[in-house]
Scaffold this motif. Sequence first.
Motif, PDB file in Angstrom:
ATOM      1  N   THR A  13       0.822  -1.213   0.000  1.00 34.01           N
ATOM      2  CA  THR A  13       0.000   0.000   0.000  1.00 34.01           C
ATOM      3  C   THR A  13       0.852   1.258   0.000  1.00 34.01           C
ATOM      4  OG1 THR A  13      -0.201  -0.086   2.409  1.00 34.01           O
ATOM      5  CG2 THR A  13      -1.944  -1.128   1.130  1.00 34.01           C
ATOM      6  N   GLN A  14       2.052   1.189   0.542  1.00 29.97           N
ATOM      7  CA  GLN A  14       2.929   2.361   0.523  1.00 29.97           C
ATOM      8  C   GLN A  14       3.324   2.707  -0.910  1.00 29.97           C
ATOM      9  OE1 GLN A  14       6.097   1.173   3.115  1.00 29.97           O
ATOM     10  NE2 GLN A  14       5.134   2.101   4.914  1.00 29.97           N
ATOM     11  N   PHE A  15       3.591   1.714  -1.708  1.00 33.11           N
ATOM     12  CA  PHE A  15       3.937   1.934  -3.110  1.00 33.11           C
ATOM     13  C   PHE A  15       2.746   2.525  -3.857  1.00 33.11           C
ATOM     14  CE2 PHE A  15       4.309   0.436  -7.542  1.00 33.11           C
ATOM     15  CZ  PHE A  15       5.508   1.063  -7.867  1.00 33.11           C
ATOM     16  N   ALA A  16       1.565   1.993  -3.624  1.00 27.12           N
ATOM     17  CA  ALA A  16       0.361   2.509  -4.273  1.00 27.12           C
ATOM     18  C   ALA A  16       0.090   3.944  -3.854  1.00 27.12           C
ATOM     19  CB  ALA A  16      -0.833   1.618  -3.933  1.00 27.12           C
ATOM     20  N   THR A  17       0.320   4.261  -2.591  1.00 28.94           N
ATOM     21  CA  THR A  17       0.136   5.631  -2.103  1.00 28.94           C
ATOM     22  C   THR A  17       1.130   6.573  -2.765  1.00 28.94           C
ATOM     23  OG1 THR A  17      -0.625   4.771   0.019  1.00 28.94           O
ATOM     24  CG2 THR A  17       0.052   7.073  -0.034  1.00 28.94           C
ATOM     25  N   LEU A  18       2.376   6.149  -2.906  1.00 28.48           N
ATOM     26  CA  LEU A  18       3.394   6.960  -3.572  1.00 28.48           C
ATOM     27  C   LEU A  18       3.009   7.232  -5.026  1.00 28.48           C
ATOM     28  CD1 LEU A  18       6.187   8.323  -3.638  1.00 28.48           C
ATOM     29  CD2 LEU A  18       7.114   6.104  -4.293  1.00 28.48           C
ATOM     30  N   ILE A  19       2.560   6.217  -5.720  1.00 25.94           N
ATOM     31  CA  ILE A  19       2.133   6.383  -7.110  1.00 25.94           C
ATOM     32  C   ILE A  19       0.972   7.355  -7.198  1.00 25.94           C
ATOM     33  CG2 ILE A  19       1.101   5.197  -9.105  1.00 25.94           C
ATOM     34  CD1 ILE A  19       4.086   4.662  -8.752  1.00 25.94           C
ATOM     35  N   LEU A  20       0.003   7.239  -6.304  1.00 26.53           N
ATOM     36  CA  LEU A  20      -1.140   8.143  -6.292  1.00 26.53           C
ATOM     37  C   LEU A  20      -0.712   9.589  -6.054  1.00 26.53           C
ATOM     38  CD1 LEU A  20      -4.197   8.579  -6.389  1.00 26.53           C
ATOM     39  CD2 LEU A  20      -4.216   8.180  -3.922  1.00 26.53           C
TER      40      LEU A  20
END
Length: 73
Positions: A13-20
Amino acid sequence: MVDTSISLLQTNTQFATLILILVLWELFWKGIALWKAARESQRYWFIAILILNTVGILPILYIFLFKEGKKGI
């Protein structure tokens, strides 16, 4: 074969948050730069900013360094 990009987004989820955050950052700066380039009739800048995804670097450079006339937001 499993698509690693989809499984990476689902598990981290940290990676997805960074992408967002990066997508929103790019949209913000790209929107402002495209608006200013269109208002100034700078066709080549408009096309470059529209096509290239530079995480906001090109739009920020255009707004603050290369834009003719009033610079800044």
